[in-house]
Design a protein around this motif. Structure first.
Motif, PDB file in Angstrom:
ATOM      1  N   LYS A   1     -22.083 -23.226  -1.504  1.00 54.71           N
ATOM      2  CA  LYS A   1     -21.048 -23.319  -0.355  1.00 54.71           C
ATOM      3  C   LYS A   1     -21.633 -23.077   0.743  1.00 54.71           C
ATOM      4  O   LYS A   1     -21.350 -23.656   1.718  1.00 54.71           O
ATOM      5  CB  LYS A   1     -19.823 -22.400  -0.960  1.00 54.71           C
ATOM      6  N   MET A   2     -22.378 -21.884   0.705  1.00 56.76           N
ATOM      7  CA  MET A   2     -22.784 -21.678   2.034  1.00 56.76           C
ATOM      8  C   MET A   2     -23.921 -22.583   2.831  1.00 56.76           C
ATOM      9  O   MET A   2     -23.927 -22.669   3.875  1.00 56.76           O
ATOM     10  CB  MET A   2     -23.443 -20.075   2.017  1.00 56.76           C
ATOM     11  N   ALA A   3     -24.853 -22.934   1.920  1.00 60.82           N
ATOM     12  CA  ALA A   3     -25.699 -23.618   2.013  1.00 60.82           C
ATOM     13  C   ALA A   3     -24.964 -24.928   2.875  1.00 60.82           C
ATOM     14  O   ALA A   3     -25.608 -25.828   3.792  1.00 60.82           O
ATOM     15  CB  ALA A   3     -26.648 -24.352   1.037  1.00 60.82           C
ATOM     16  N   ASN A   4     -24.013 -25.584   2.410  1.00 66.01           N
ATOM     17  CA  ASN A   4     -23.458 -26.542   2.816  1.00 66.01           C
ATOM     18  C   ASN A   4     -22.249 -26.558   3.943  1.00 66.01           C
ATOM     19  O   ASN A   4     -21.293 -27.340   4.328  1.00 66.01           O
ATOM     20  CB  ASN A   4     -22.662 -27.436   1.742  1.00 66.01           C
TER      21      ASN A   4
ATOM     22  N   ASN B   1     -21.607 -24.789  12.729  1.00 68.05           N
ATOM     23  CA  ASN B   1     -21.012 -23.698  13.762  1.00 68.05           C
ATOM     24  C   ASN B   1     -20.818 -22.602  13.103  1.00 68.05           C
ATOM     25  O   ASN B   1     -20.806 -21.311  13.414  1.00 68.05           O
ATOM     26  CB  ASN B   1     -19.698 -24.264  14.414  1.00 68.05           C
ATOM     27  N   TRP B   2     -20.254 -22.684  11.777  1.00 71.71           N
ATOM     28  CA  TRP B   2     -19.858 -21.438  10.997  1.00 71.71           C
ATOM     29  C   TRP B   2     -20.932 -20.608  10.808  1.00 71.71           C
ATOM     30  O   TRP B   2     -21.054 -19.419  10.418  1.00 71.71           O
ATOM     31  CB  TRP B   2     -18.844 -21.975   9.791  1.00 71.71           C
ATOM     32  N   LYS B   3     -22.010 -21.386  10.260  1.00 67.87           N
ATOM     33  CA  LYS B   3     -23.308 -20.892  10.014  1.00 67.87           C
ATOM     34  C   LYS B   3     -23.921 -19.825  11.304  1.00 67.87           C
ATOM     35  O   LYS B   3     -24.399 -18.815  10.838  1.00 67.87           O
ATOM     36  CB  LYS B   3     -24.415 -21.727   9.640  1.00 67.87           C
ATOM     37  N   VAL B   4     -23.652 -20.442  12.520  1.00 65.90           N
ATOM     38  CA  VAL B   4     -24.237 -19.694  13.529  1.00 65.90           C
ATOM     39  C   VAL B   4     -23.324 -18.573  13.727  1.00 65.90           C
ATOM     40  O   VAL B   4     -23.918 -17.412  14.125  1.00 65.90           O
ATOM     41  CB  VAL B   4     -23.965 -20.846  14.937  1.00 65.90           C
ATOM     42  N   ILE B   5     -22.091 -18.699  13.675  1.00 67.48           N
ATOM     43  CA  ILE B   5     -21.086 -17.589  13.721  1.00 67.48           C
ATOM     44  C   ILE B   5     -21.514 -16.475  12.712  1.00 67.48           C
ATOM     45  O   ILE B   5     -21.513 -15.269  13.084  1.00 67.48           O
ATOM     46  CB  ILE B   5     -19.658 -18.069  13.637  1.00 67.48           C
ATOM     47  N   TYR B   6     -21.782 -16.776  11.417  1.00 71.24           N
ATOM     48  CA  TYR B   6     -22.010 -15.950  10.627  1.00 71.24           C
ATOM     49  C   TYR B   6     -23.269 -15.218  10.625  1.00 71.24           C
ATOM     50  O   TYR B   6     -23.287 -13.980  10.906  1.00 71.24           O
ATOM     51  CB  TYR B   6     -22.174 -16.752   9.352  1.00 71.24           C
ATOM     52  N   LYS B   7     -24.446 -15.848  11.111  1.00 67.49           N
ATOM     53  CA  LYS B   7     -25.476 -15.313  11.483  1.00 67.49           C
ATOM     54  C   LYS B   7     -25.481 -14.171  12.592  1.00 67.49           C
ATOM     55  O   LYS B   7     -26.195 -13.173  12.778  1.00 67.49           O
ATOM     56  CB  LYS B   7     -26.596 -16.468  11.809  1.00 67.49           C
TER      57      LYS B   7
ATOM     58  N   SER C   1     -13.474 -20.759   7.094  1.00 67.10           N
ATOM     59  CA  SER C   1     -14.049 -21.934   7.337  1.00 67.10           C
ATOM     60  C   SER C   1     -13.350 -23.059   6.410  1.00 67.10           C
ATOM     61  O   SER C   1     -13.055 -24.200   6.973  1.00 67.10           O
ATOM     62  CB  SER C   1     -15.585 -22.180   6.768  1.00 67.10           C
ATOM     63  N   ALA C   2     -12.897 -22.506   5.158  1.00 69.35           N
ATOM     64  CA  ALA C   2     -11.891 -23.481   4.436  1.00 69.35           C
ATOM     65  C   ALA C   2     -10.633 -23.923   5.039  1.00 69.35           C
ATOM     66  O   ALA C   2     -10.112 -24.888   4.880  1.00 69.35           O
ATOM     67  CB  ALA C   2     -11.638 -22.742   3.004  1.00 69.35           C
ATOM     68  N   ARG C   3      -9.983 -22.878   5.786  1.00 70.21           N
ATOM     69  CA  ARG C   3      -8.771 -23.223   6.210  1.00 70.21           C
ATOM     70  C   ARG C   3      -8.868 -23.775   7.699  1.00 70.21           C
ATOM     71  O   ARG C   3      -8.122 -24.735   7.968  1.00 70.21           O
ATOM     72  CB  ARG C   3      -8.088 -21.695   6.416  1.00 70.21           C
ATOM     73  N   GLN C   4      -9.884 -23.490   8.498  1.00 70.38           N
ATOM     74  CA  GLN C   4      -9.917 -24.067   9.983  1.00 70.38           C
ATOM     75  C   GLN C   4     -10.777 -25.338   9.981  1.00 70.38           C
ATOM     76  O   GLN C   4     -10.453 -25.939  10.855  1.00 70.38           O
ATOM     77  CB  GLN C   4     -10.619 -22.965  10.675  1.00 70.38           C
TER      78      GLN C   4
ATOM     79  N   ARG D   1     -14.205 -19.211  19.399  1.00 72.74           N
ATOM     80  CA  ARG D   1     -12.824 -19.168  18.951  1.00 72.74           C
ATOM     81  C   ARG D   1     -13.104 -18.759  17.136  1.00 72.74           C
ATOM     82  O   ARG D   1     -12.344 -17.698  16.695  1.00 72.74           O
ATOM     83  CB  ARG D   1     -12.299 -20.229  18.765  1.00 72.74           C
ATOM     84  N   GLY D   2     -14.217 -19.140  16.657  1.00 76.07           N
ATOM     85  CA  GLY D   2     -14.511 -18.783  15.232  1.00 76.07           C
ATOM     86  C   GLY D   2     -14.831 -17.313  15.169  1.00 76.07           C
ATOM     87  O   GLY D   2     -14.384 -16.585  14.319  1.00 76.07           O
ATOM     88  N   LEU D   3     -15.462 -16.924  16.033  1.00 79.55           N
ATOM     89  CA  LEU D   3     -16.096 -15.542  15.840  1.00 79.55           C
ATOM     90  C   LEU D   3     -14.940 -14.502  16.354  1.00 79.55           C
ATOM     91  O   LEU D   3     -14.528 -13.476  15.585  1.00 79.55           O
ATOM     92  CB  LEU D   3     -17.168 -15.320  17.154  1.00 79.55           C
ATOM     93  N   ILE D   4     -13.763 -14.820  17.328  1.00 78.93           N
ATOM     94  CA  ILE D   4     -12.743 -14.066  17.358  1.00 78.93           C
ATOM     95  C   ILE D   4     -11.957 -13.939  16.083  1.00 78.93           C
ATOM     96  O   ILE D   4     -11.502 -13.004  15.674  1.00 78.93           O
ATOM     97  CB  ILE D   4     -11.923 -14.759  18.264  1.00 78.93           C
ATOM     98  N   LEU D   5     -11.702 -15.160  15.236  1.00 79.50           N
ATOM     99  CA  LEU D   5     -11.043 -15.328  13.950  1.00 79.50           C
ATOM    100  C   LEU D   5     -11.809 -14.245  12.982  1.00 79.50           C
ATOM    101  O   LEU D   5     -10.953 -13.771  12.153  1.00 79.50           O
ATOM    102  CB  LEU D   5     -10.904 -16.656  13.501  1.00 79.50           C
TER     103      LEU D   5
END
Length: 396
Positions: A269-272, A276-282, A309-312, A319-323
């Protein structure tokens, strides 16, 4: 694009990417995979024919494509074939959601102590016996010489609770000696600027967690319906590791219940994941790595990212980092964060450290980012934000 978007992208591009060239990274990966997936299983079988490695599962941030700075840590799950059938083990619901009580059906098969143990203790002893041969196999790893460097075995250690000899993680430590071009020798590649420890050497640790694997339907009395019907868990099944739960009643028992792992599904799941969510996570992981006392480990952060990520879906970086910070603030306040593949498992229960202190760390960072999310991008604003983050790191 806001100042926060620019800051996150710059943070990722300058501090999260690998500090050594891609060809060198691929060679290190090649050697590590050869050692863990080919040399070690073959050697264990030669040392003790009673043990067979069914599969070595990729785990951790490197294989999720979310590793930051350098490829200096590789994680694997080592599956024991003899413990991975319903004929070998019997599982029951543990004292906490997400944990199982595991009993070995064939008692005394994998140890020669001559002593009588409970079926639960037999399962633990079997894995610990396997780990002894795993460490012995690691100690026999030969030097791996490549085009860009040499991988040299240093030692093997054990980690986890309650104390080292009964730990559930075996850590093999290596040194990667990077090739130094002699005068007049043609450079094989262009190195990027970096400040590696010991100049040309890179310390590499390989964490291996021994486990058993079972199809998800075997957990019908333990996991919720949402987990049992999850396509990824149906495809990959679940693993059980020695990690016990943290409840006082279970810790008092000789044989505590064990954690059910969804690693193979999580890595996929994480690899795929959306880039943008990967950048936020890292970037979030990098920021909290600078904090001396933080309860935000990578698993809490990963679970938060998977839920959001599943919801948004695709989202702007700021915005992602704020969430993410808002979700972490809420979960740290409530002490509740459901695992993505098992909503009944509370991630905060796995490691409770610094929960209340962490809440205020997140709240302060959240307020800083909320301000800069509303400000258009500009060099002055980006510099000011960087200074404020440095002050946040210093204060926490």
């Amino acid at each position: 694009m806001s100042s926060l978007d620019v800051y996150i992208q710059n943070l990722h591009d300058h501090q999260c990417i690998f500090q050594i060239p891609k060809n060198e990274v691929r060679e290190i990966e090649h050697f590590v995979i050869h050692i863990v997936k080919r040399f070690i299983p073959t050697t264990i079988k030669a040392l003790n024919p009673n043990f067979t490695v069914l599969e070595v599962v990729n785990a951790g941030s490197y294989f999720e494509h979310t590793k930051v700075k350098n490829p200096d840590e590789f994680d694997f799950m080592v599956v024991v074939r003899e413990l991975s059938t319903p004929v070998s083990v019997h599982i029951q619901k543990g004292c906490m959601a997400g944990y199982a009580n595991v009993k070995l059906r064939q008692r005394g098969r994998w140890h020669s102590s001559g002593m009588e143990y409970t079926p639960e203790k037999e399962f633990e002893i079997s894995i610990l016996s396997f780990n002894a041969f795993l460490r012995q196999a690691v100690s026999l790893v030969p030097v791996q010489k490549g085009r860009y460097g040499t991988l040299i075995y240093q030692d093997v250690a054990v980690r986890g609770k309650p104390y080292s000899v009964f730990s559930h993680v075996q850590t093999a430590n290596f040194i990667w000696k990077r090739k130094i071009c002699k005068t007049g020798e043609e450079m094989l590649y262009q190195r990027s600027d970096t400040t590696n420890t010991n100049n040309e050497n890179l310390k590499i640790c390989v964490d291996m967690m021994t486990c058993c694997h079972l199809p998800v339907d075997i957990f019908s009395e333990i996991l919720p319906i949402s987990s049992l019907s999850n396509p990824s868990l149906i495809k990959h099944g679940c693993h059980i590791v020695l990690k016990p739960c943290n409840t006082p009643s279970c810790n008092d028992k000789e044989t505590p219940c064990r954690l059910i792992s969804y690693t193979k599904s999580e890595v996929e799941k994480m690899a795929n994941l959306d880039e943008n969510w990967k950048v936020i996570y890292k970037c979030t992981k990098l920021l909290f790595s600078y904090v001396e006392y933080s309860g935000i480990d990578s698993y809490k952060l990963k679970s938060t990212i998977l839920h959001l990520s599943a919801r948004q879906g695709h989202i702007e970086l700021g915005r992602g980092l704020i969430l993410v910070l808002k979700s972490l603030q809420i979960s740290s306040s409530k002490g509740m964060l459901g695992c993505y593949f098992n909503s009944t498992l509370n991630i905060w229960s796995i490691s409770l450290s610094y929960r209340y202190f962490t809440k205020w760390q997140i709240l302060l960072l959240f307020k800083i980012f909320r301000v800069f999310e509303k400000i258009p991008a500009g060099e002055g604003q980006h510099l000011l934000l960087s200074q404020m983050i440095d002050q946040w790191i210093g204060c926490t």
